[in-house]
Design a protein around this motif. Structure first.
Motif, mmCIF file in Angstrom:
data_model
loop_
_atom_site.group_PDB
_atom_site.id
_atom_site.type_symbol
_atom_site.label_atom_id
_atom_site.label_comp_id
_atom_site.label_asym_id
_atom_site.label_seq_id
_atom_site.Cartn_x
_atom_site.Cartn_y
_atom_site.Cartn_z
ATOM 1 N N VAL A 66 0.839 -1.207 0.000
ATOM 2 C CA VAL A 66 0.000 0.000 0.000
ATOM 3 C C VAL A 66 0.870 1.251 0.000
ATOM 4 C CG1 VAL A 66 -1.675 1.315 1.348
ATOM 5 C CG2 VAL A 66 -1.944 -1.161 1.103
ATOM 6 N N TRP A 67 1.938 1.223 0.790
ATOM 7 C CA TRP A 67 2.821 2.383 0.909
ATOM 8 C C TRP A 67 3.519 2.693 -0.412
ATOM 9 C CZ3 TRP A 67 3.732 5.978 4.627
ATOM 10 C CH2 TRP A 67 4.878 6.769 4.482
ATOM 11 N N PHE A 68 4.030 1.648 -1.078
ATOM 12 C CA PHE A 68 4.795 1.853 -2.307
ATOM 13 C C PHE A 68 3.950 1.674 -3.572
ATOM 14 C CE2 PHE A 68 8.112 0.528 0.753
ATOM 15 C CZ PHE A 68 8.948 1.631 0.658
ATOM 16 N N ASN A 69 2.663 1.312 -3.413
ATOM 17 C CA ASN A 69 1.759 1.113 -4.538
ATOM 18 C C ASN A 69 2.302 0.058 -5.513
ATOM 19 O OD1 ASN A 69 -0.552 1.519 -6.085
ATOM 20 N ND2 ASN A 69 0.396 3.145 -7.302
ATOM 21 N N VAL A 70 2.587 -1.123 -4.980
ATOM 22 C CA VAL A 70 3.131 -2.221 -5.789
ATOM 23 C C VAL A 70 2.271 -3.466 -5.588
ATOM 24 C CG1 VAL A 70 5.501 -1.346 -5.729
ATOM 25 C CG2 VAL A 70 4.707 -2.866 -3.909
#
Length: 293
Positions: free
Chosen positions: A249-253
């Motif tokens: 979620v943090w890095f959108n991966v």
């Protein structure tokens, strides 16, 4: 439960189910066979669909279990026939996986089975695919399947704990005292197959392989007791799922890729910092030994 909670629960169940099963693969030095089965079950899923014209969980479980056992049987057959074990795995793995890919291309092009989906999965869709069971509404199908397979694996481990333990550490002794070594071997392969297909649709083969191998390998570095290893492996699997989700979620991966990466990071930390088998601890013991001599 929230959308986020269902995804985390699904990933955690994958970590638990595959993690505890993978411990026995680590002890038996059969981790690459897990990689093979995690891919060849694609043939079982496609075959089950072609026969039943349904993607219901029970048909996938039966098809995958059958092909998983077929994979183990063919590898064993080639190995006893004089082919090296790694070559046996390679031949069976690539052949059955390729047949599965061909069958998808020929007969299953209009359903949501494809090679990319099989390898990477799509855990973000899990909360929307719900199945009402036992009067309970709104529970994702993946959660039902994983929960069922987890309970079944735990039951098998409890009932056959002694046989699994002895045959994993010393198969020659197990055979000498009359334990059904071949039966236990195929029972374990059945557990691996069911764990794989229960996880396959939601998270893909990559995360399945990671969870079958990495949590068990991590736990192996932390303890020399099997019961503790099983618990630690499950804990590492759940931690990998939780950390991996929030990192994704943090890095959108990719969520599945992030969970696999989290498992690898935890293993790396333990590899260096384990108090008994860690790289740093071993170097300190060598230095102490050299100083004393």
């Amino acid at each position: 439960m929230s959308y986020e909670a269902w995804i985390i629960l699904t990933g955690s169940l994958v970590g638990l189910t595959c993690g505890i099963t993978g411990c026995f693969l680590i002890l038996r030095k059969m981790t690459m066979l897990a990689d093979a089965i995690s891919h060849t079950v694609l043939l079982g899923i496609v075959g089950a669909f072609l026969i039943s014209h349904s993607l219901d969980g029970i048909f996938m479980l039966v098809g995958a279990a059958a092909v998983g056992l077929l994979t183990a049987f063919l590898v064993q057959l080639l190995d006893t026939g004089g082919v090296q074990s790694d070559a046996s795995i390679g031949v069976v793995f690539t052949s059955l996986f390729a047949i599965g890919v061909l069958l998808i291309s020929l007969f299953a092009g209009n359903i949501h089975l494809d090679v990319d989906h099989a390898l990477m999965g799509e855990i973000t869709f899990v909360p929307w695919d719900t199945v009402p069971l036992f009067g309970v509404e709104g529970v994702p199908k993946a959660v039902w399947m994983l929960g069922f397979v987890l309970c079944m694996n735990l039951l098998i481990i409890i009932l056959f704990y002694k046989e699994l333990k002895i045959s994993s550490f010393d198969p020659a002794m197990a055979a000498a005292i009359g334990l059904p070594v071949l039966f236990i071997h195929y029972l374990l392969m059945g557990m691996v197959s069911l764990s794989t297909v229960a996880s396959f649709d939601s998270v893909g083969a990559i995360l399945v392989v990671a969870m079958l191998i990495v949590p068990g390998a991590t736990a192996y570095l932390l303890t020399e007791k099997l019961s503790v290893m099983l618990v630690l492996s499950g804990v590492v699997g759940v931690m990998s799922a939780i950390i991996g989700y929030y990192a994704a979620v943090w890095f959108n991966v990719s969520i599945a890729g992030s969970m696999s990466t989290a498992a690898g990071v935890i293993f790396t930390l333990v590899f260096f910092l384990s108090p008994t088998h860690g790289l740093i601890a071993k170097k300190m013991v060598r230095r102490k030994y050299s100083a004393e001599n």
